[in-house]
Scaffold this motif. Sequence first.
Motif, PDB file in Angstrom:
ATOM      1  N   GLY A   1      26.700 -32.328  12.451  1.00  0.00           N
ATOM      2  CA  GLY A   1      25.545 -32.903  13.147  1.00  0.00           C
ATOM      3  C   GLY A   1      25.604 -32.620  14.641  1.00  0.00           C
ATOM      4  O   GLY A   1      24.607 -32.215  15.243  1.00  0.00           O
ATOM      5  N   THR A   2      26.784 -32.806  15.228  1.00  0.00           N
ATOM      6  CA  THR A   2      26.973 -32.585  16.672  1.00  0.00           C
ATOM      7  C   THR A   2      26.605 -31.140  17.036  1.00  0.00           C
ATOM      8  O   THR A   2      25.866 -30.874  17.982  1.00  0.00           O
ATOM      9  N   GLN A   3      27.124 -30.198  16.261  1.00  0.00           N
ATOM     10  CA  GLN A   3      26.900 -28.776  16.567  1.00  0.00           C
ATOM     11  C   GLN A   3      25.486 -28.328  16.168  1.00  0.00           C
ATOM     12  O   GLN A   3      24.884 -27.492  16.850  1.00  0.00           O
TER      13      GLN A   3
ATOM     14  N   ARG B   1      38.213 -38.971  13.301  1.00  0.00           N
ATOM     15  CA  ARG B   1      36.872 -38.805  13.876  1.00  0.00           C
ATOM     16  C   ARG B   1      35.901 -39.824  13.301  1.00  0.00           C
ATOM     17  O   ARG B   1      35.116 -40.439  14.024  1.00  0.00           O
ATOM     18  N   ILE B   2      35.944 -39.967  11.982  1.00  0.00           N
ATOM     19  CA  ILE B   2      34.939 -40.823  11.352  1.00  0.00           C
ATOM     20  C   ILE B   2      35.162 -42.285  11.705  1.00  0.00           C
ATOM     21  O   ILE B   2      34.205 -43.036  11.900  1.00  0.00           O
ATOM     22  N   SER B   3      36.436 -42.679  11.848  1.00  0.00           N
ATOM     23  CA  SER B   3      36.674 -44.094  12.155  1.00  0.00           C
ATOM     24  C   SER B   3      36.148 -44.433  13.554  1.00  0.00           C
ATOM     25  O   SER B   3      35.803 -45.580  13.827  1.00  0.00           O
TER      26      SER B   3
ATOM     27  N   TYR C   1      24.513 -44.514  -4.196  1.00  0.00           N
ATOM     28  CA  TYR C   1      25.378 -43.316  -4.193  1.00  0.00           C
ATOM     29  C   TYR C   1      26.014 -43.110  -2.823  1.00  0.00           C
ATOM     30  O   TYR C   1      27.207 -42.827  -2.719  1.00  0.00           O
ATOM     31  N   MET C   2      25.217 -43.252  -1.769  1.00  0.00           N
ATOM     32  CA  MET C   2      25.732 -42.972  -0.418  1.00  0.00           C
ATOM     33  C   MET C   2      26.825 -43.968  -0.025  1.00  0.00           C
ATOM     34  O   MET C   2      27.859 -43.573   0.501  1.00  0.00           O
ATOM     35  N   ASP C   3      26.596 -45.240  -0.327  1.00  0.00           N
ATOM     36  CA  ASP C   3      27.594 -46.253   0.047  1.00  0.00           C
ATOM     37  C   ASP C   3      28.897 -46.063  -0.710  1.00  0.00           C
ATOM     38  O   ASP C   3      29.955 -46.510  -0.270  1.00  0.00           O
TER      39      ASP C   3
ATOM     40  N   LEU D   1      17.662 -37.363   6.279  1.00  0.00           N
ATOM     41  CA  LEU D   1      16.444 -37.551   5.471  1.00  0.00           C
ATOM     42  C   LEU D   1      16.660 -38.674   4.454  1.00  0.00           C
ATOM     43  O   LEU D   1      15.786 -39.517   4.242  1.00  0.00           O
ATOM     44  N   LEU D   2      17.865 -38.675   3.848  1.00  0.00           N
ATOM     45  CA  LEU D   2      18.157 -39.734   2.868  1.00  0.00           C
ATOM     46  C   LEU D   2      18.210 -41.102   3.549  1.00  0.00           C
ATOM     47  O   LEU D   2      17.707 -42.092   3.008  1.00  0.00           O
ATOM     48  N   ARG D   3      18.802 -41.162   4.748  1.00  0.00           N
ATOM     49  CA  ARG D   3      18.870 -42.465   5.430  1.00  0.00           C
ATOM     50  C   ARG D   3      17.464 -42.966   5.783  1.00  0.00           C
ATOM     51  O   ARG D   3      17.209 -44.172   5.790  1.00  0.00           O
TER      52      ARG D   3
HETATM   53  P1  AP5 Z   1      25.771 -36.760   5.674  1.00  0.00           P
HETATM   54  O1  AP5 Z   1      24.992 -37.622   6.574  1.00  0.00           O
HETATM   55  O2  AP5 Z   1      25.396 -35.333   5.526  1.00  0.00           O
HETATM   56  O3  AP5 Z   1      27.298 -36.917   6.056  1.00  0.00           O
HETATM   57  P2  AP5 Z   1      28.530 -35.894   5.994  1.00  0.00           P
HETATM   58  O4  AP5 Z   1      28.333 -34.546   5.479  1.00  0.00           O
HETATM   59  O5  AP5 Z   1      29.552 -36.713   5.302  1.00  0.00           O
HETATM   60  O6  AP5 Z   1      28.785 -35.573   7.454  1.00  0.00           O
HETATM   61  P3  AP5 Z   1      28.849 -36.540   8.632  1.00  0.00           P
HETATM   62  O7  AP5 Z   1      27.475 -36.914   9.118  1.00  0.00           O
HETATM   63  O8  AP5 Z   1      29.780 -37.690   8.296  1.00  0.00           O
HETATM   64  O9  AP5 Z   1      29.639 -35.693   9.707  1.00  0.00           O
HETATM   65  P4  AP5 Z   1      29.236 -34.427  10.582  1.00  0.00           P
HETATM   66  O10 AP5 Z   1      29.915 -33.222  10.038  1.00  0.00           O
HETATM   67  O11 AP5 Z   1      27.761 -34.345  10.817  1.00  0.00           O
HETATM   68  O12 AP5 Z   1      29.989 -34.830  11.903  1.00  0.00           O
HETATM   69  P5  AP5 Z   1      29.457 -35.466  13.273  1.00  0.00           P
HETATM   70  O13 AP5 Z   1      28.817 -34.419  14.114  1.00  0.00           O
HETATM   71  O14 AP5 Z   1      28.687 -36.721  13.012  1.00  0.00           O
HETATM   72  O15 AP5 Z   1      25.781 -37.359   4.180  1.00  0.00           O
HETATM   73  C1  AP5 Z   1      25.951 -38.739   3.941  1.00  0.00           C
HETATM   74  C2  AP5 Z   1      25.754 -39.009   2.460  1.00  0.00           C
HETATM   75  O16 AP5 Z   1      24.404 -38.659   2.079  1.00  0.00           O
HETATM   76  C3  AP5 Z   1      26.652 -38.189   1.513  1.00  0.00           C
HETATM   77  O17 AP5 Z   1      27.920 -38.789   1.310  1.00  0.00           O
HETATM   78  C4  AP5 Z   1      25.806 -38.201   0.222  1.00  0.00           C
HETATM   79  O18 AP5 Z   1      25.895 -39.447  -0.439  1.00  0.00           O
HETATM   80  C5  AP5 Z   1      24.371 -38.080   0.784  1.00  0.00           C
HETATM   81  N1  AP5 Z   1      23.941 -36.657   0.887  1.00  0.00           N
HETATM   82  C6  AP5 Z   1      23.654 -35.963   2.026  1.00  0.00           C
HETATM   83  N2  AP5 Z   1      23.270 -34.718   1.736  1.00  0.00           N
HETATM   84  C7  AP5 Z   1      23.322 -34.607   0.386  1.00  0.00           C
HETATM   85  C8  AP5 Z   1      23.068 -33.546  -0.513  1.00  0.00           C
HETATM   86  N3  AP5 Z   1      22.709 -32.316  -0.075  1.00  0.00           N
HETATM   87  N4  AP5 Z   1      23.229 -33.782  -1.845  1.00  0.00           N
HETATM   88  C9  AP5 Z   1      23.601 -34.998  -2.306  1.00  0.00           C
HETATM   89  N5  AP5 Z   1      23.873 -36.050  -1.501  1.00  0.00           N
HETATM   90  C10 AP5 Z   1      23.730 -35.849  -0.158  1.00  0.00           C
HETATM   91  O19 AP5 Z   1      30.861 -35.840  13.943  1.00  0.00           O
HETATM   92  C11 AP5 Z   1      31.689 -36.843  13.411  1.00  0.00           C
HETATM   93  C12 AP5 Z   1      32.407 -37.602  14.566  1.00  0.00           C
HETATM   94  O20 AP5 Z   1      33.309 -36.721  15.202  1.00  0.00           O
HETATM   95  C13 AP5 Z   1      31.435 -38.101  15.668  1.00  0.00           C
HETATM   96  O21 AP5 Z   1      31.879 -39.326  16.151  1.00  0.00           O
HETATM   97  C14 AP5 Z   1      31.507 -37.008  16.740  1.00  0.00           C
HETATM   98  O22 AP5 Z   1      31.219 -37.507  18.032  1.00  0.00           O
HETATM   99  C15 AP5 Z   1      32.956 -36.544  16.595  1.00  0.00           C
HETATM  100  N6  AP5 Z   1      33.159 -35.134  16.915  1.00  0.00           N
HETATM  101  C16 AP5 Z   1      32.299 -34.094  16.687  1.00  0.00           C
HETATM  102  N7  AP5 Z   1      32.848 -32.942  17.092  1.00  0.00           N
HETATM  103  C17 AP5 Z   1      34.104 -33.246  17.562  1.00  0.00           C
HETATM  104  C18 AP5 Z   1      35.159 -32.474  18.123  1.00  0.00           C
HETATM  105  N8  AP5 Z   1      35.059 -31.141  18.283  1.00  0.00           N
HETATM  106  N9  AP5 Z   1      36.290 -33.128  18.482  1.00  0.00           N
HETATM  107  C19 AP5 Z   1      36.416 -34.486  18.324  1.00  0.00           C
HETATM  108  N10 AP5 Z   1      35.431 -35.275  17.829  1.00  0.00           N
HETATM  109  C20 AP5 Z   1      34.296 -34.655  17.442  1.00  0.00           C
END
Ligand code: AP5
Length: 218
Positions: A14-16, A123-125, A52-54, A34-36
Amino acid sequence: MRLILLGPPGAGKGTQATRVAERFEVPHIATGDLLRQIVAQETDLGREAKRYMDAGKLVPDGVVLQMLRDRLSQPDAQKGFLLDGFPRNRVQAEALDVMLAEVGHDIDAVVSIRVPDQEIIERISGRRSCPVCKRVYHTVSNPPANDGICDDDDAELVQREDDKPDVVQERLDVFHRQTAPLIEFYGDRELIRTIDGVGEVDEVSDRIAEALEGAGVS
Ligand code: AP5
């Protein structure tokens, strides 16, 4: 430009994606966001998706594919898009190919962001996000100027329900079982570029830019 960012939960997709989408002037389409939005509407479908998400499981393909098809048919997605969090398994990847073939397009590149599981858990915590503008922070590596408050709109930052430790472990397991095999799926078509997702956010952005250049996307 039709791009995919692939990676485990918390890899920084998401960040990138926000940066890459701005650079290429294409919409950033995140199926998690979109799901949220659907969950927030509190419809039957939203309640089903939330279960499912929770639990850290994938929402059923039928729901996600219909949602993505609708989003890709919007005018702003006709010139290209950046997908974040989709596809997440082989069924979704094959369905995306069919959707794009129907309109005579293909994926240009897939960037896979690699981050070790232990770093993901840290990161996630610490992740917090703004419920209004969706900007994502980290309590240590990317904090807001004022603790717990969004820099952009002064809203109180929140933690996601699925960021609890046991759910995070399930999300990681789902990634390794169902999503990681897509690296080979796109690798066979020479579309994949894998980058190291550990380091400063700007460093990771530079690696992604380099990877896209290497893939002929710039
Ligand atoms: P979704 O919202 O897609 O979550 P995810 O893939 O688990 O990814 P995240 O949003 O947790 O992380 P991210 O990679 O975007 O990292 P971020 O930039 O936030 O999905 C959630 C749920 O929805 C799924 O579990 C599923 O149930 C459902 N879902 C979604 N898509 C689906 C699909 N296609 N099919 C079925 N179900 C689906 O960064 C994380 C943290 O790290 C942040 O705090 C950030 O500030 C930090 N950070 C970022 N970069 C760095 C760095 N370089 N160094 C240190 N910290 C960093």
